[in-house]
Enzyme design. Structure first.
Site, PDB file in Angstrom:
ATOM      1  CB  SER A 270      -0.933  -0.007   1.207  1.00 20.35           C
ATOM      2  OG  SER A 270      -0.236   0.448   2.347  1.00 20.35           O
ATOM      3  CE  LYS A 271      -1.902   6.543  -3.340  1.00 19.57           C
ATOM      4  NZ  LYS A 271      -2.486   7.857  -3.527  1.00 19.57           N
TER       5      LYS A 271
END
Ligand code: GLU
Length: 514
Positions: A270-271
Site C-alpha cells: 500500500s501507499k
C-alpha cells in the site's frame, strides 16, 4: 439481459482515472501501463481522466505528480488534462455541472431518490443497530422504508424541503432480490444479488457527484470500451453495471487487475508502506505538505524502461521465456488473457535485476552522455571507457563513477582483506620487478600487458592468483573488479608506474602497522 460493448464493435478507448489524493502508487502506474498497452495493441486510444469529486481528499500537487510520473515512464495519453481531446474536460471538477441532470433523471424514473437524513441521524441509526447486535448497518432496500427520503415522505413535504434548501443527497434505489451478472475479462462471471448491496449515494449535498455516478457518466460520455482497473474496485462493479442498465447504456467491458502484494505475500502493497520495507512504492519522489519525503524509483536511479518492464510482469507474462521488453515490444504482445487473477508479489531483487539488465544493454556512449548530463565532469572519450569497464558490475548509472572512482583518481584506500591475505614479505620486490617490465613495454595496450604479465608469472613459477591481486591492489586499491589489463591500458603507462611505485610504499607501511 445486461448489455456490454463486446456485443457491438466499438473502437477501443480506455482510460486511467486516478484520484488526486496523493502520489501515484506503483500499483496505479501498473494500471495505467496495462491500459496504455491494451490501447496500443488494439489501435485504440488511451486517455487520462482526473477524478477529483471528493473535495475532502484533494491533495494539492497530486495531479501534477501523476502526470509527471507517467511522462517519466513513457506512458503518454492521447487525451487528457493539459493535452485536450474531443471528450474534455478531463478533470471531473471542471465537468461539475454535467452530472446533476443524470442523477435527477434517475429520480424521475424511480431508480433513485432524495434522502434528507443528516449525518447525525445516520450515525444514531448505526449506533442503535450496533447495540442491537447489527454492526454493519446500511442504508438499503430494507432500512430506506423507515428513513427520511422521497420514498417515505409525502410528495408535498419533499417539495417543501427542497424549496426550503434542506440539504439532501441522491441515492440509488437498489431493486430487491435481483441477480446482477457481468463477465469480467480476467475473473470470469461475477454474480451478486442486489439484496447484498446498499443504496449508494450518487449525488452529494455539496453539489458534487460521488465517484460512482461521475465515473459511469464519464465512461459513457467518453465512449470508454474497456474499464481496466485494480481489484479493489471489483466490489463497486455491480453498482456500476446497475447504473449502466438504469440509464439504458451499453456498459464497457470490465477487467479487474490482481492486487500487488508485499514481497512476503503478506497483504497488499500500500501507499502507506512508503520506504518502510526498504524500497520505494512510488515512481518518483514525493514530499508531503509536512515536508516528509517518500522516495521514488526515478531518484533512486532506475531507468524508466527497467521500472516499466518490471511492472509489466507483476500480474502478466508473455507466455515465453523472454523477460526484457521495451515499451513498444510490450505493446505488441500484451493481452488481457495473460493477466492472472492471483495477487502479484513485488520482488525488490528482481527489480534491481531488471535495472542491471538495462544498464548493461545500454551503449557506453549513451551512458557516458547521461553521466555528463547529470554533471559528471570527465572527458567524454574517457568516460565511455569507464562505462565499458564498469557497467557489468553496476546497478545504477552513478555506480559506474562511484565504484569506478579509481579509474579517474589515484586510490586512497587499499583493501585490508587483500593486504592481509595476499601481501607477503616479498611482494614489494615482486611488484618492483613487474613495474620494471611494464616500464620497458613500448606498446601499452591490454593484450601486450597481458602477454607480458603471463610470461612474468611463468618466469617466477607463480600462479595468477598470487600476483594479479597485488597488481590490482596497487593500481586500484580494491580486491575485485574488471579486467586488470584493460584497467592498466586505460590508465596508461605513466600513471601505472606512478601508482605501483607509490602503492608499494603505502601498502608496505599499512602491512607493517597491521
Ligand atoms: N478514481 C478511481 C481511482 O482512484 C478510479 C477507479 C476506476 O478506474 O474506475 O482509482
Amino acid at each position: 439481459m445486461h448489455k456490454n460493448s463486446a456485443m457491438s464493435e466499438k473502437p477501443v478507448r480506455v482510460r486511467f482515472a486516478p484520484s488526486p489524493t496523493g502520489p501515484l502508487h506503483m500499483g496505479g502506474v501498473r494500471t495505467a501501463l496495462y491500459n496504455y498497452l491494451f490501447a496500443k495493441k488494439n489501435n485504440g486510444t488511451f486517455l487520462i481522466r482526473i477524478e477529483d469529486t471528493d473535495q475532502t481528499r484533494f491533495v494539492p500537487g497530486a495531479q501534477d505528480y501523476i502526470m509527471d510520473a507517467l511522462a517519466w515512464c513513457g506512458i503518454m495519453p492521447t487525451e487528457g488534462p493539459g493535452i485536450g481531446g474531443e471528450y474534455g474536460p478531463y478533470v471531473q471538477s471542471e465537468r461539475k455541472e454535467m452530472y446533476r441532470p443524470y442523477a435527477e433523471q434517475l429520480v424521475k424514473e424511480d431508480k433513485a431518490y432524495y434522502a434528507f437524513d443528516t449525518a447525525e441521524e445516520l450515525d444514531q441509526m448505526r449506533e442503535r443497530a450496533k447495540e442491537m447486535g447489527m454492526p454493519n448497518w446500511q442504508y438499503n432496500h430494507i432500512t430506506r422504508t423507515s428513513l427520511k427520503n422521497s420514498l417515505t415522505l409525502p410528495q408535498d413535504q419533499v417539495d417543501e424541503l427542497i424549496s426550503a434548501g434542506a440539504p439532501y443527497v441522491i441515492r440509488m434505489k437498489m431493486p430487491r432480490n435481483q441477480d446482477i451478472r457481468f463477465e469480467d475479462i480476467i475473473r470470469g462471471w461475477v454474480v451478486v444479488n442486489t439484496n447484498n448491496l446498499d443504496d449508494k449515494v450518487l449525488f452529494k449535498s455539496d453539489g458534487m457527484p460521488t465517484y460512482h455516478l461521475a465515473n459511469i457518466v464519464d465512461d459513457h460520455l467518453m465512449k470508454i470500451s474497456h474499464v481496466i482497473r485494480g481489484e479493489e474496485w471489483l466490489p463497486s462493479a455491480p453498482l456500476h453495471v446497475m447504473l449502466y442498465d438504469a440509464f439504458g447504456w451499453d456498459s464497457p467491458q470490465f477487467a479487474h487487475l490482481p492486487l500487488l502484494l508485499r514481497p512476503d505475500g503478506n497483504g497488499k502493497l500500500s501507499k502507506r508502506d512508503g520506504d518502510r520495507l526498504g524500497f520505494p512504492v512510488f515512481p518518483t519522489d514525493w514530499t508531503t505538505s509536512e515536508g516528509e519525503l517518500y522516495s521514488g524509483y526515478r531518484e533512486k536511479g532506475y531507468f524508466p524502461g527497467a521500472f516499466i518492464n518490471m511492472l509489466a510482469f507483476l500480474g502478466w507474462n508473455p507466455g515465453t521465456p523472454q523477460e526484457i521488453f521495451s515499451l513498444e515490444e510490450l505493446a505488441e504482445c500484451f493481452t488481457l488473457d495473460r493477466v492472472s487473477k492471483a495477487g502479484a508479489k513485488f520482488d525488490p531483487d528482481k527489480t534491481k535485476w531488471f535495472q542491471q539488465q538495462y544498464l548493461r544493454s545500454a551503449s557506453n556512449e549513451a551512458l557516458a552522455d547521461l553521466l555528463i548530463q547529470n554533471g559528471t565532469d570527465v572527458e567524454r572519450s574517457k568516460l565511455i571507457t569507464v562505462c565499458h569497464l564498469m557497467k557489468e558490475r553496476a546497478t545504477f548509472l552513478n555506480d559506474i563513477v562511484t565504484e569506478g572512482k579509481y579509474l579517474l583518481e589515484k586510490p586512497t584506500n587499499f583493501d585490508e582483506h587483500t593486504i592481509s591475505k595476499k601481501w607477503k614479505d616479498d611482494s614489494s620486490a615482486l611488484m618492483g620487478e613487474w613495474v620494471e617490465i611494464l616500464s620497458s613495454l613500448s606498446v601499452f595496450d591490454h593484450t601486450t600487458i597481458e602477454a607480458a604479465f603471463k610470461s612474468f608469472i611463468e618466469s617466477k613459477s607463480l600462479g595468477i592468483g598470487a600476483v594479479l591481486p597485488l597488481f590490482r591492489l596497487l593500481l586500484t586499491g580494491t580486491g575485485m573488479g574488471p579486467s586488470m589489463f584493460e584497467i592498466a591500458a586505460f590508465l596508461g603507462k605513466e600513471e601505472c608506474l606512478i601508482r605501483i611505485n607509490q602503492g608499494i610504499t603505502i601498502v608496505d607501511s599499512l602491512k607493517a602497522q597491521a
